[in-house]
Design a protein around this motif. Structure first.
Motif, PDB file in Angstrom:
ATOM      1  N   TYR A   1       0.597  -1.305  -0.134  1.00  0.00           N
ATOM      2  CA  TYR A   1       0.188   0.113  -0.086  1.00  0.00           C
ATOM      3  C   TYR A   1       0.584   1.258   0.055  1.00  0.00           C
ATOM      4  CZ  TYR A   1      -3.786  -2.290   0.915  1.00  0.00           C
ATOM      5  OH  TYR A   1      -5.707  -2.551   0.867  1.00  0.00           O
TER       6      TYR A   1
ATOM      7  N   TYR B   1      -3.749  -3.324   7.671  1.00  0.00           N
ATOM      8  CA  TYR B   1      -4.395  -1.467   7.287  1.00  0.00           C
ATOM      9  C   TYR B   1      -5.337  -2.175   6.361  1.00  0.00           C
ATOM     10  CZ  TYR B   1       0.345  -0.122   8.344  1.00  0.00           C
ATOM     11  OH  TYR B   1       0.851   1.088   8.782  1.00  0.00           O
TER      12      TYR B   1
ATOM     13  N   ASN C   1      -0.124   6.089   4.872  1.00  0.00           N
ATOM     14  CA  ASN C   1      -0.964   6.674   3.369  1.00  0.00           C
ATOM     15  C   ASN C   1      -2.144   5.663   4.395  1.00  0.00           C
ATOM     16  OD1 ASN C   1       0.549   7.425   1.282  1.00  0.00           O
ATOM     17  ND2 ASN C   1       0.626   4.706   1.172  1.00  0.00           N
ATOM     18  N   PHE C   2      -2.576   5.723   5.735  1.00  0.00           N
ATOM     19  CA  PHE C   2      -3.456   5.302   6.643  1.00  0.00           C
ATOM     20  C   PHE C   2      -3.531   5.914   7.805  1.00  0.00           C
ATOM     21  CE2 PHE C   2      -2.786   1.695   3.699  1.00  0.00           C
ATOM     22  CZ  PHE C   2      -4.595   1.120   2.753  1.00  0.00           C
TER      23      PHE C   2
END
Length: 442
Positions: free
Chosen positions: A58, A104, A140-141
């Motif tokens: 990711y 994630y 990214n999370f």
């Protein structure tokens, strides 16, 4: 008949060698034009491969070094579940395994997605469970840092428990679909999970019928002690990186013993190391082909690939022809990092020599030679207790896969080591794995 190999195709869009995309016959546009993936899937299916496997991350690996990354084809890749759903429509038999992280994702959505893929493909789906070894994914999370290794695996164990519970929401014959009586399903065969644990609270039920395989095949690739214990308890297949026969034999024996210790039949846990084959009519021609690939590796790209594989370690200040320095602790890949460190120390490799070994198979077994040479190595690992099969990692695609299917597969078939046609329909049938009984079945 002797025991036969299982074969998986590990798809890296342009090939596994970092410079593979630069080869004249390589499909450099494979991450942008999906017809390339269709070609690979159909080529592997025509050769009777058990499965194809798509990895995932990711976050872009090596994004902190754009100067090096611009020379690599690894910046973009397909979403596995989207790609596999499309491939299910243009294939009939080959298994379809996709990577999805437990760090994630959420169990409910992942359970539904893979159950759906198993229905769409009529029983050919598999989930490669990972805990994310790319620390950049956290950014990214909405997280400032990546969870530590032990916490990732604790979450993964409960995640998988929830997913398997959701896959058993419905019994196989729950849907009576009695139009005359107006009854769609039998409520006694619906089981609400209502899970409450340390990491997850998931009520259920899953809005997808029990899948054709009962559960999609579960694959695990962690080779740390924690990862091995999780895989031995819960996985159907273990993907692993092994370079030397004695190490592979020790890993194989350990995993089978751990499975038996967990109350499982060890034959229901398959060990499939990665293998990068470079094959030609003769050994010297194959060696020339491999050296041409190696010569196309830019030093900056080789160093960046090594640094990423070691867990985003900064090696820029060190002499490329000097030894690998002592490395600080990392929160990314554990087993692969240790494999490379051990290799560098054991073989007295410089940083340059180490990255030259990493740019191809990233720590997996590499065999360069004729079809007989590659088949010899595969047969030895099978017969001497080091592997149940291999994940084939062509250096460049589609050329490397064509070489393997045209040269090596027929050689394996002549030796009785690989099928000449599919006998089953589902991925579990290809792999000789039992269909899981429903945990509430009476």
């Amino acid at each position: 008949m002797s025991r036969q190999l299982h074969l998986g195709l590990f798809i890296q869009e342009t090939g596994h060698h970092i410079a593979g995309w630069r080869e004249p016959g390589a499909a450099a546009d494979a991450a942008r034009h999906f017809r390339r993936q269709i070609e690979l899937a159909q080529l592997a299916e025509a050769a009777c491969f058990d499965l194809l496997f798509i990895q995932d991350s990711y976050a872009m690996r090596g994004a902190n070094d754009i100067d090096a990354l611009q020379h690599s084809a690894r910046a973009i890749h397909w979403d596995p579940l989207t790609a596999l759903s499309a491939l299910a429509m243009v294939t009939q038999r080959i298994g379809l395994i996709g990577t999805a992280t437990t760090t994630y994702n959420e169990p409910y959505s992942l359970a539904r997605s893979f159950a759906s893929l198993d229905h769409i493909s009529q029983g050919r789906a598999g989930w490669n469970l990972v805990t994310s070894n790319n620390e950049a994914e956290a950014l990214n999370f909405s997280r400032s840092s990546h969870a530590v290794h032990g916490d990732r695996y604790a979450r993964a164990a409960e995640f998988l428990q929830v997913v398997k519970g959701l896959w058993d929401t419905w019994e196989d014959d729950a849907f009576v679909e009695d139009k005359q009586a107006g009854q769609f399903f039998d409520p006694s065969k619906l089981h609400v999970l209502d899970h409450h644990g340390q990491h997850f609270a998931v009520k259920g039920p899953l809005t997808q019928a029990r899948s054709p395989q009962g559960h999609p095949v579960v694959v695990q690739a962690g080779s740390s002690d924690t990862g091995k214990r999780l895989g031995a308890r819960t996985a159907d297949v273990i993907f692993t990186a092994q370079q030397r026969l004695p190490d592979a034999q020790a890993f194989y024996a350990d995993m089978k013993a751990l499975a038996a210790g967990a109350g499982r039949d060890p034959q229901q846990l398959l060990i499939m190391p990665g293998l990068l084959p470079v094959v030609a009519a003769t050994c010297s021609e194959a060696e020339d082909k491999f050296q041409q690939l190696q010569a196309r590796v830019l030093p900056a790209v080789g160093l960046a690939t090594l640094a990423t594989t070691l867990g985003e370690v900064d090696l820029s200040g060190y002499d490329l022809d000097g030894p690998l320095p002592d490395l600080p602790p990392a929160n990314g890949p554990q087993s692969r990092r240790q494999l490379l460190i051990d290799m560098a120390r054991r073989d007295n490799l410089s940083i340059r020599q180490l990255y030259q070994r990493v740019v191809g198979a990233r720590g997996h077994l590499t065999v360069v030679g004729s079809a007989a040479d590659v088949a010899d190595a595969m047969q030895q690992w099978l017969e001497e207790g080091a592997a149940d099969g291999f994940n084939i990692m062509p250096a460049q695609l589609p050329v490397g896969l064509r070489d393997f299917t045209q040269w090596v597969v027929p050689e394996l078939q002549r030796r009785g080591l690989f099928r000449t046609g599919y006998e089953g329909q589902t991925l579990r049938e290809h792999l000789g794995l039992q269909r899981p009984a429903h945990r509430h079945a009476r």
